[in-house]
Structures are given as structure tokens and as C-alpha cells.
Design a protein around this motif. Structure first.
Motif, PDB file in Angstrom:
ATOM      1  N   VAL A 148      -5.314  11.632  -5.489  1.00  0.00           N
ATOM      2  CA  VAL A 148      -5.411  10.253  -4.996  1.00  0.00           C
ATOM      3  C   VAL A 148      -5.971   9.350  -6.099  1.00  0.00           C
ATOM      4  O   VAL A 148      -5.482   8.238  -6.319  1.00  0.00           O
ATOM      5  CB  VAL A 148      -6.280  10.179  -3.722  1.00  0.00           C
ATOM      6  N   GLU A 149      -6.975   9.866  -6.797  1.00  0.00           N
ATOM      7  CA  GLU A 149      -7.527   9.121  -7.939  1.00  0.00           C
ATOM      8  C   GLU A 149      -6.454   8.859  -8.996  1.00  0.00           C
ATOM      9  O   GLU A 149      -6.359   7.769  -9.543  1.00  0.00           O
ATOM     10  CB  GLU A 149      -8.616   9.960  -8.598  1.00  0.00           C
ATOM     11  N   ARG A 150      -5.691   9.900  -9.304  1.00  0.00           N
ATOM     12  CA  ARG A 150      -4.650   9.716 -10.330  1.00  0.00           C
ATOM     13  C   ARG A 150      -3.614   8.689  -9.881  1.00  0.00           C
ATOM     14  O   ARG A 150      -3.186   7.835 -10.654  1.00  0.00           O
ATOM     15  CB  ARG A 150      -3.970  11.044 -10.670  1.00  0.00           C
ATOM     16  N   SER A 207      -5.583  20.332   0.832  1.00  0.00           N
ATOM     17  CA  SER A 207      -5.518  20.435  -0.628  1.00  0.00           C
ATOM     18  C   SER A 207      -5.294  19.061  -1.272  1.00  0.00           C
ATOM     19  O   SER A 207      -5.801  18.801  -2.363  1.00  0.00           O
ATOM     20  CB  SER A 207      -4.430  21.423  -1.059  1.00  0.00           C
ATOM     21  N   VAL A 208      -4.539  18.195  -0.609  1.00  0.00           N
ATOM     22  CA  VAL A 208      -4.333  16.855  -1.188  1.00  0.00           C
ATOM     23  C   VAL A 208      -5.610  16.029  -1.072  1.00  0.00           C
ATOM     24  O   VAL A 208      -5.958  15.264  -1.970  1.00  0.00           O
ATOM     25  CB  VAL A 208      -3.182  16.096  -0.482  1.00  0.00           C
ATOM     26  N   GLN A 209      -6.318  16.183   0.049  1.00  0.00           N
ATOM     27  CA  GLN A 209      -7.553  15.410   0.231  1.00  0.00           C
ATOM     28  C   GLN A 209      -8.649  15.877  -0.711  1.00  0.00           C
ATOM     29  O   GLN A 209      -9.458  15.097  -1.189  1.00  0.00           O
ATOM     30  CB  GLN A 209      -8.025  15.527   1.689  1.00  0.00           C
ATOM     31  N   PRO A 268      -4.788  10.401   2.104  1.00  0.00           N
ATOM     32  CA  PRO A 268      -3.676  11.179   2.676  1.00  0.00           C
ATOM     33  C   PRO A 268      -3.935  11.513   4.142  1.00  0.00           C
ATOM     34  O   PRO A 268      -5.070  11.793   4.538  1.00  0.00           O
ATOM     35  CB  PRO A 268      -3.669  12.454   1.825  1.00  0.00           C
ATOM     36  N   ARG A 269      -2.878  11.442   4.950  1.00  0.00           N
ATOM     37  CA  ARG A 269      -2.971  11.755   6.380  1.00  0.00           C
ATOM     38  C   ARG A 269      -1.769  12.602   6.784  1.00  0.00           C
ATOM     39  O   ARG A 269      -0.775  12.661   6.069  1.00  0.00           O
ATOM     40  CB  ARG A 269      -2.939  10.459   7.203  1.00  0.00           C
ATOM     41  N   ALA A 320       0.845  -1.195   0.000  1.00  0.00           N
ATOM     42  CA  ALA A 320       0.000   0.000   0.000  1.00  0.00           C
ATOM     43  C   ALA A 320       0.878   1.242   0.000  1.00  0.00           C
ATOM     44  O   ALA A 320       2.037   1.195   0.412  1.00  0.00           O
ATOM     45  CB  ALA A 320      -0.910   0.019   1.230  1.00  0.00           C
ATOM     46  N   VAL A 321       0.310   2.342  -0.496  1.00  0.00           N
ATOM     47  CA  VAL A 321       0.992   3.640  -0.434  1.00  0.00           C
ATOM     48  C   VAL A 321       0.145   4.569   0.425  1.00  0.00           C
ATOM     49  O   VAL A 321      -1.057   4.723   0.171  1.00  0.00           O
ATOM     50  CB  VAL A 321       1.188   4.254  -1.842  1.00  0.00           C
ATOM     51  N   GLN A 322       0.772   5.132   1.450  1.00  0.00           N
ATOM     52  CA  GLN A 322       0.101   6.079   2.348  1.00  0.00           C
ATOM     53  C   GLN A 322       0.697   7.471   2.103  1.00  0.00           C
ATOM     54  O   GLN A 322       1.795   7.763   2.610  1.00  0.00           O
ATOM     55  CB  GLN A 322       0.324   5.637   3.802  1.00  0.00           C
ATOM     56  N   PRO A 323       0.024   8.328   1.332  1.00  0.00           N
ATOM     57  CA  PRO A 323       0.562   9.687   1.162  1.00  0.00           C
ATOM     58  C   PRO A 323       0.471  10.424   2.495  1.00  0.00           C
ATOM     59  O   PRO A 323      -0.553  10.345   3.172  1.00  0.00           O
ATOM     60  CB  PRO A 323      -0.383  10.319   0.118  1.00  0.00           C
TER      61      PRO A 323
END
Lengths: 254, 254
Positions: free
Chosen positions: A128-130, A121-123, A153-154, A106-109
Motif C-alpha cells: 500500500v505504501e509503494r 498478506s496485502v494489509q 485493502p478490503r 481513489a484506488v481501493q485495492p
């Protein structure tokens, strides 16, 4: 080589599934395949099958699932979540592509003190879709039948809080630059200090272009191990490939 | 952080040297430094010094060399020459940048059966010069005081012939994809099969996008070891970073 498509609905031989829109377009418009074509499908959860195109039209592509087969790429024995600070421009796209290729689960931004972007702004955005689409395309390219999840993103602090509450032997590994001083009473591990037997799961935490704030390193040291590579200064966008390769080598997974 | 410049003429404290044209422009135009500014210089052969700008004019920049200092980046104990098949477009630029960052001693561009370019076109063009400039800029960025040489492009066969005549224990390591069959009587090594003590020097041979021809693998197996990673299919332009990281990890250099 037989073309391979992502079909998240594929579960069992004999069933019919529709390909998602982008995959259907790739099949009909780019590869110009039609009814009767032999293809392969993978469901993103580790399963891969032979398949035959049943119908291919503008409205969509239906395939019949055939025999299960071994995916070309073996999954690593250790489930790595890559917690990567969001990088500038489209560098994060490259990191997602590289991390999927190297076998992360998994990738956790994450957003950190020196990130260029805010969490909001990221959320809010479409990134995330891209990254999800890039994960699919990288899995197709490298032969994995697993498509790693791109998590919501967290903030770094929220990831550290979650790691603190875990009872795993090695919940997290934060990579810090050689010049960064360990917090009082803490220390850095070299790669060779890590157990050569892989943990069952771990989170690898990588910072943004500007590195970590001292407070972040101090709080992280309570929740996970600080790891330092004996390497020149590495570019932030190359760290994922280097850290994952180094860890998988250390654990005998490469 | 004190700005760092490439000054190939820097040999001893107390001497005066001129910065090369591009470095002089970077100092005056980009960083807008002038006479009296404290800088650092490295000579590309592993030596780094404090220095002070003596004159900074359109005609050039002169600096006075001060005390020698330890470069930020330690050089690996093994001298690796990366023999990389020339990749398409500007992918080779990225590979040169990555390889310098990871600590190679030299980059040997090679042309192979499935290369997109001919040896004549690479030798004739300006690419070797450009790769040289990229090597300088990567060394500046990552803190190395050594600028790896970009060797004259050669055919794979010529590199293999040179390796065959060497008496080193591990003259060369050619990375081949897992699907490639070893030639008759030969075999592939996994990373874990390699001696964990680093050789003093070795040549790491990486192929182009289309991989190796069977004949190339067969001829290489007589001159060097064939190494296979237990990884998904890796992009050709990511192989240098992955192979170098994996080897340096195996050898305890990271």
C-alpha cells in the motif's frame, strides 16, 4: 519546463513549506537545483503554486510558496473510485500508475475469491505504501495536482456491503466478461446503456486475472450494475485503462 | 478450455494443414498434446475451426480441419490502421500487443522527427518480425481469429502523403497534446466532435515520447483531423490503448 514537486503542506502563497524526503532528494540529487531555483509545487488536493527554493541542504529542502496557478490537468467531473482486485507480481503497480493518469479520485485495492493473495498478506505488507509512492509519481508525470488516495485493502464483499447501503443513483459498476451469465432476474449493461450524463461519484470494480466467481457476480448484481464491453478478452492489467477510458468517453469527460 | 492455434493455411473443413513451427512446438512441448487431441485453429483472416491433431512429431504437426465456428472475439465494424511512432526500448512491443487486443486491422510503424530511431535501422532490424510474432500471440490470447498485419515501417510524411490522396471522409486522425497550437486556419477536434457513426476505415496516428514537431502537425492538418483528448498528459506507451478505446466507445463499437 519548470520542475514540479509534491508538497503536501502547501496551502497559501507566502508560506514556507518543507518538501518530503523523496521530493527533496529528487530536487537536489537528480535535478541538482539549489537556493533561488524557480519550481512548481502541488499539494495533492488539487492546488498548484509557483514556488522558489529557499534552502536546499542534506537536511532538507525549504520552499517559499508563490502565486496559485491552474494545474495542467483538469480533474474529471465524476469522482471515480477504482476498486481493483490485486493483480499478480507488479501488475498492480502499472494499474495504479494508469488509474492516476486517467483521473481517478481513489484506488481501493480489493481481494476476491480468485485473487492470488490473501487480504491479510496485502494489509500486512508494504505494498500500500509503494502504491502511494507510485500515485505521487504518476501525478507528477501527468500534470495532476491531485494525488488519489490509496485506500486500505478490503475484501470485495466489504466493498459491496458499503455500496448496498448507499443511496446514490449509480453507486457501482462491476465489469464482467461477455461470457459470464447474468444472475437470475439480473442483466448486464452495455456501455451504451449507461446514462451519458456522468454520476457525481461511482466505484468501478475490476476483477483479477482469473475473473469472478459466479457467486461474486450474483452478490454484486444486488449492489451495483454489471457492465460488459463488446471487446475481445482483455488482459486483467489492461482493464483499468480500458474501463476508465470507455467510461470517461461515455460521460463526455475525455 | 480448448487450446487454440494459429494455422494460416486453414481454409476449409476436411482439409489437412501443418501448423507453423512455433505453434507446433507450443502444441507438443508446452501443452504436450498428441495425435487425436481436439483443438481449435484460426487462420488469421477471420476464420476459426474445430480441428483434430492427426500427427504430432518433431518434424511437425498436422491437423485435420473440422467444422467452422464463430470466433470468440467479434471484429469491429471499422478497420483501424494504427500508425504508431516507434517507441523506445520494448515499449512498442506492448503497443502492438494492446492494439491487436483492442481490434485494429493493421499496425503501421512510423518514424517521426522526434523518434529515437532512424527509418533505416527499423527497416534493417528484426523488429518487424518480432512485432508479427507478438501480433499472433496477442490474437491467440484475446480470442481474435484475425491477425492484424504489421506493415513495413515508413516515415510519417509518406503516410501523410498516402492519406492526402484518399477520398475517404475521415482518412486519418492524428492525436495531439492539448498544449499543441493548431496550425494557422486549422483547429483541433475533441472526441465529441467526431461523427458518432464509425467510418469504414481510418488511420489513427500517434506520436513518440517527445511528441510532434510543429511542422509535422501543420502538414498533418492538411491530410487528416487533429484530435485532442481532455485528459492529463498521457504516457506515449499508453496512448494506443486510450485512443483506440476512446474511438471505439465514441463509435459504439465497445
Amino acid at each position: 519546463m519548470t520542475a514540479r514537486f509534491f508538497a503536501p503542506g502547501a496551502e497559501r502563497s507566502g508560506e514556507r513549506v518543507a518538501l518530503p524526503g523523496e521530493e527533496a532528494q529528487h530536487l537536489t540529487r537528480v535535478l541538482r537545483l539549489g537556493a533561488g531555483a524557480s519550481i512548481r509545487v502541488f499539494n495533492g488536493r488539487g492546488h498548484e503554486f509557483d514556488a522558489v527554493v529557499e534552502t536546499a541542504a542534506k537536511s532538507g529542502v525549504q520552499v517559499v510558496i508563490g502565486a496559485a496557478r491552474e494545474p495542467a490537468a483538469r480533474e474529471p467531473g465524476v469522482a471515480v473510485t477504482l476498486a481493483q482486485a490485486v493483480l499478480k507480481g507488479d501488475k498492480m503497480d502499472d494499474v495504479v500508475r494508469d488509474a492516476v493518469m486517467m483521473g481517478v479520485a481513489a484506488v481501493q485495492p480489493i481481494v476476491t475469491a480468485r485473487s492470488d493473495v490473501t487480504l491479510a498478506s496485502v494489509q500486512r505488507g508494504t505494498r500500500v505504501e509503494r502504491w502511494g509512492r507510485i500515485a505521487v509519481s504518476s501525478a507528477k508525470q501527468c500534470g495532476r495536482a491531485t494525488v488519489p488516495a490509496i485506500l486500505e485493502p478490503r475484501a470485495l464483499e466489504s466493498v459491496l456491503a458499503a455500496l448496498s447501503s448507499m443511496t446514490l443513483p449509480a453507486p457501482g459498476l462491476m465489469f464482467v466478461e461477455p461470457g459470464v451469465l447474468p444472475p437470475e432476474g439480473g442483466s448486464h449493461s452495455a456501455l451504451g446503456d449507461l446514462d451519458s450524463a456522468p454520476p457525481r461519484e461511482t466505484t468501478v470494480i475490476l476483477g483479477p486475472e482469473g475473473g469472478w466467481e459466479p457467486g461474486e457476480v450474483e452478490r454484486a448484481s444486488a449492489a451495483c450494475r454489471l457492465v460488459t464491453l463488446a471487446a475481445p478478452t482483455l488482459r486483467a492489467d489492461a482493464m483499468a485503462l480500458v474501463a476508465l477510458t470507455a467510461l470517461f468517453t461515455r460521460w463526455g469527460e475525455l
